[in-house]
Write an enzyme that holds these catalytic residues in place. Sequence first.
Site, PDB file in Angstrom:
ATOM      1  N   ASP A  46       5.155  13.158  46.944  1.00  0.00           N
ATOM      2  CA  ASP A  46       6.270  14.039  47.264  1.00  0.00           C
ATOM      3  C   ASP A  46       5.985  14.805  48.556  1.00  0.00           C
ATOM      4  O   ASP A  46       5.007  15.556  48.636  1.00  0.00           O
ATOM      5  CB  ASP A  46       6.437  15.027  46.094  1.00  0.00           C
ATOM      6  CG  ASP A  46       7.866  15.489  45.921  1.00  0.00           C
ATOM      7  OD1 ASP A  46       8.710  15.132  46.760  1.00  0.00           O
ATOM      8  OD2 ASP A  46       8.141  16.209  44.943  1.00  0.00           O
ATOM      9  N   ASP A  47       6.825  14.619  49.570  1.00  0.00           N
ATOM     10  CA  ASP A  47       6.748  15.419  50.807  1.00  0.00           C
ATOM     11  C   ASP A  47       5.480  15.164  51.634  1.00  0.00           C
ATOM     12  O   ASP A  47       5.027  16.056  52.348  1.00  0.00           O
ATOM     13  CB  ASP A  47       6.815  16.924  50.509  1.00  0.00           C
ATOM     14  CG  ASP A  47       8.184  17.383  50.041  1.00  0.00           C
ATOM     15  OD1 ASP A  47       9.011  16.536  49.664  1.00  0.00           O
ATOM     16  OD2 ASP A  47       8.428  18.608  50.041  1.00  0.00           O
ATOM     17  N   CYS A  85      14.414  14.854  48.828  1.00  0.00           N
ATOM     18  CA  CYS A  85      13.898  14.056  47.701  1.00  0.00           C
ATOM     19  C   CYS A  85      14.891  13.105  47.038  1.00  0.00           C
ATOM     20  O   CYS A  85      14.695  11.890  47.064  1.00  0.00           O
ATOM     21  CB  CYS A  85      13.323  14.967  46.623  1.00  0.00           C
ATOM     22  SG  CYS A  85      11.938  15.962  47.190  1.00  0.00           S
ATOM     23  N   HIS A 139      14.063  11.456  41.179  1.00  0.00           N
ATOM     24  CA  HIS A 139      14.193  12.900  41.171  1.00  0.00           C
ATOM     25  C   HIS A 139      14.792  13.286  39.822  1.00  0.00           C
ATOM     26  O   HIS A 139      15.723  12.642  39.355  1.00  0.00           O
ATOM     27  CB  HIS A 139      15.094  13.357  42.320  1.00  0.00           C
ATOM     28  CG  HIS A 139      15.055  14.833  42.521  1.00  0.00           C
ATOM     29  ND1 HIS A 139      14.072  15.443  43.269  1.00  0.00           N
ATOM     30  CD2 HIS A 139      15.837  15.827  42.038  1.00  0.00           C
ATOM     31  CE1 HIS A 139      14.279  16.752  43.246  1.00  0.00           C
ATOM     32  NE2 HIS A 139      15.333  17.011  42.512  1.00  0.00           N
ATOM     33  N   ASP A 335       8.350  10.111  49.822  1.00  0.00           N
ATOM     34  CA  ASP A 335       9.818  10.102  49.943  1.00  0.00           C
ATOM     35  C   ASP A 335      10.310  10.502  51.334  1.00  0.00           C
ATOM     36  O   ASP A 335      11.400  10.125  51.743  1.00  0.00           O
ATOM     37  CB  ASP A 335      10.494  10.932  48.834  1.00  0.00           C
ATOM     38  CG  ASP A 335       9.936  12.326  48.674  1.00  0.00           C
ATOM     39  OD1 ASP A 335       9.013  12.709  49.429  1.00  0.00           O
ATOM     40  OD2 ASP A 335      10.427  13.048  47.785  1.00  0.00           O
ATOM     41  N   HIS A 336       9.503  11.276  52.061  1.00  0.00           N
ATOM     42  CA  HIS A 336       9.824  11.681  53.439  1.00  0.00           C
ATOM     43  C   HIS A 336       8.679  12.528  53.950  1.00  0.00           C
ATOM     44  O   HIS A 336       7.729  12.781  53.209  1.00  0.00           O
ATOM     45  CB  HIS A 336      11.150  12.468  53.501  1.00  0.00           C
ATOM     46  CG  HIS A 336      11.237  13.511  52.437  1.00  0.00           C
ATOM     47  ND1 HIS A 336      10.499  14.654  52.481  1.00  0.00           N
ATOM     48  CD2 HIS A 336      11.912  13.534  51.270  1.00  0.00           C
ATOM     49  CE1 HIS A 336      10.741  15.352  51.382  1.00  0.00           C
ATOM     50  NE2 HIS A 336      11.573  14.695  50.623  1.00  0.00           N
TER      51      HIS A 336
END
Length: 551
Positions: A46-47, A85, A139, A335-336
């Site tokens: 995540d992130d 997300c 998510h 995710d990014h």
Amino acid sequence: MLPPSPPGWRLLRLGLVLVSIGTVLEASVQANSATGALNVLLIIVDDLRPSLGCYGDKLVRSPNIDQLASHSLLFQNAFAQQAVCAPSRVSFLTGRRPDTTRLYDFNSYWRVHAGNFSTIPQYFKENGYLTMSVGKVFHPGISSNHSDDSPYSWSFPPYHPSSEKYENTKTCRGQDGELHANLLCPVDIVDVPEGTLPDKQSTEQAIRLLEKMKTTGSPFFLAVGYHKPHIPFRYPKEFQKLYPLENITLAPDPQVPDGLPPVAYNPWMDIRQREDVQALNISIPYGPIPVDFQRKIRQSYFASVSYLDTQVGHLLSTLDDLQLANNTIIVFTSDHGWALGEHGEWAKYSNFDVTTRVPLMFYVPGRTALLPKAGEKFFPYLDPFDSTTELIEPGRQTTDLVELVSLFPTLAALAGLQVPPHCPVPSFHVELCREGQNLLKHFQFHDVENDPYLHSNPRELIAYSQYPRPADSPQWNSDKPSLKDIKIMGYSIRTIDYRYTIWVGFNPDEFMANFSDIHAGELYFVDSDPLEDHNIYNDSQHGELAQSLMP
Ligand SMILES: *[C@@H]1O[C@H](CO)[C@@H](O)[C@H](O)[C@H]1NC(C)=O
Ligand SMILES: *[C@@H]1O[C@H](CO)[C@@H](O)[C@H](O)[C@H]1NC(C)=O
Ligand SMILES: *[C@@H]1O[C@H](CO)[C@@H](O)[C@H](O)[C@H]1NC(C)=O
Ligand SMILES: *[C@@H]1O[C@H](CO)[C@@H](O)[C@H](O)[C@H]1NC(C)=O
Ligand SMILES: *[C@@H]1O[C@H](CO)[C@@H](O)[C@H](O)[C@H]1NC(C)=O
Ligand SMILES: *[C@@H]1O[C@H](CO)[C@@H](O)[C@H](O)[C@H]1NC(C)=O
Ligand SMILES: *[C@@H]1O[C@H](CO)[C@@H](O)[C@H](O)[C@H]1NC(C)=O
């Protein structure tokens, strides 16, 4: 007047001087184990931006992920389709762009809102795999029907760590000795509720599942979603020691650039809401955050990454111990990305490289690395605190631009399943198709130098991202506008040479972008301005390029 959004992309693309990416190799890889199918371990972080040793980061200690990279094919230029997300996860897990899932916020379930699109795990499940979800894969909430898309995607009920519920509660010991809901949250693990953290629990559960899978004959697809380095930075406090504050630099470009259109800026409202940040009384929307605190945020982000790395290390060493490394594909991605002060920005919520670029690597036994010999360990646990650990040399790498939406066809091809066909436009009525590319050709290492197709023209490759805004200037909901509030869509094209973004009018009732209604534009050349600080969209000498990109 323009047609609905998915064709909007086509229009944008039609205007390009660029031609099609070329025929895509449809052939599938034959599984090389006696029993046939290769298992899949999909690790979604995540992130996580590519602040990792294997991506050339000199400060961050990530020996276990680097070790995975040393046996993998690593994509240096992989991009998410929307830097937040739920839209990103639904996009890559269904293999469709946000304009097709129609999810730009957190508030709808694609099966009822857009189309009954198949997901990657669903496809593997339908092809005889046992599919399992641990931690944050989809998510949570309505965007996966409050069930992580069960029962469609998973053979068993998805697992969520019980300590997840404390993530946003007051569990961070402040200087006043009290507990707070802070952004910076290094903890003593014996001190926190349940005496554990979500990612530790997820690793333990994933290990239990791997042990169980070892005894079943079926191929498995195990997705493990880690929470860190998502905020709050709640991690075992010893990881701070890896990053003494005096060694932490600021972002190389910590100012909001002059030429930045206000619509492009994300005001990082979620960070401001944490108690320790609130106390700083930072001005909205542009800040800045005091430099001492900027260093502390960066320190805690990197410490969270090293903590995550240890979890990945424990998971992969178990896979090794169970002798599954010779028949399991491992994919590692995020995710990014996340801005750590670049352009005066924090968090995700934008179209810049810092938020759209993601780590992406594939370990494919016998393909990205020779098969491990009996008893040979590929992934022994490495301790990030052990200063004698040398930086592990990366394995194969490519700088070709790729998109997360290509994960679906690529994983299908690597596992030897039929690759879903290209989507027609529009494709709302088609349950199984793909908008991304089958990246299998990147895994064909023989005669790479002479492969006409692999080296045909990397300049033709494009990664698309997009971000919605409720207004031309940053306001309270600019980071995460609800669908009904979206007035502008920033469509962004990244090539090996430049990033080009246009912010155009958007009608959320019709899902219609109006490319005649341009609110702002951005153009950055990678060579001369890799950090994307000098917007030359208005520069007349580039007018021709801007024109050529227009529909
Ligand atoms: C993987 O390794 C195990 C243990 O050495 C062996 O039994 C199995 O046949 C190997 N599988 C493949 C596909 O090489
Ligand atoms: C959607 O797809 C799932 C999985 O293939 C299927 O079970 C379900 O019936 C479909 N729903 C509709 C409304 O078509
Ligand atoms: C979403 O979940 C609800 C409640 O479990 C269920 O009734 C509904 O059928 C689900 N939607 C779809 C499209 O499967
Ligand atoms: C901090 O920087 C100093 C000077 O460059 C270096 O000697 C030291 O090893 C660094 N500490 C860590 C933990 O990286
Ligand atoms: C580009 O031109 C627009 C419209 O004239 C103007 O509002 C904007 O400030 C200019 N941007 C830059 C970076 O010069
Ligand atoms: C917060 O900032 C505002 C505006 O800069 C100022 O008026 C106010 O006194 C500050 N409050 C505190 C508690 O520092
Ligand atoms: C698209 O934008 C142009 C320019 O602002 C405007 O004239 C036109 O009416 C818009 N079209 C639609 C369908 O809103």
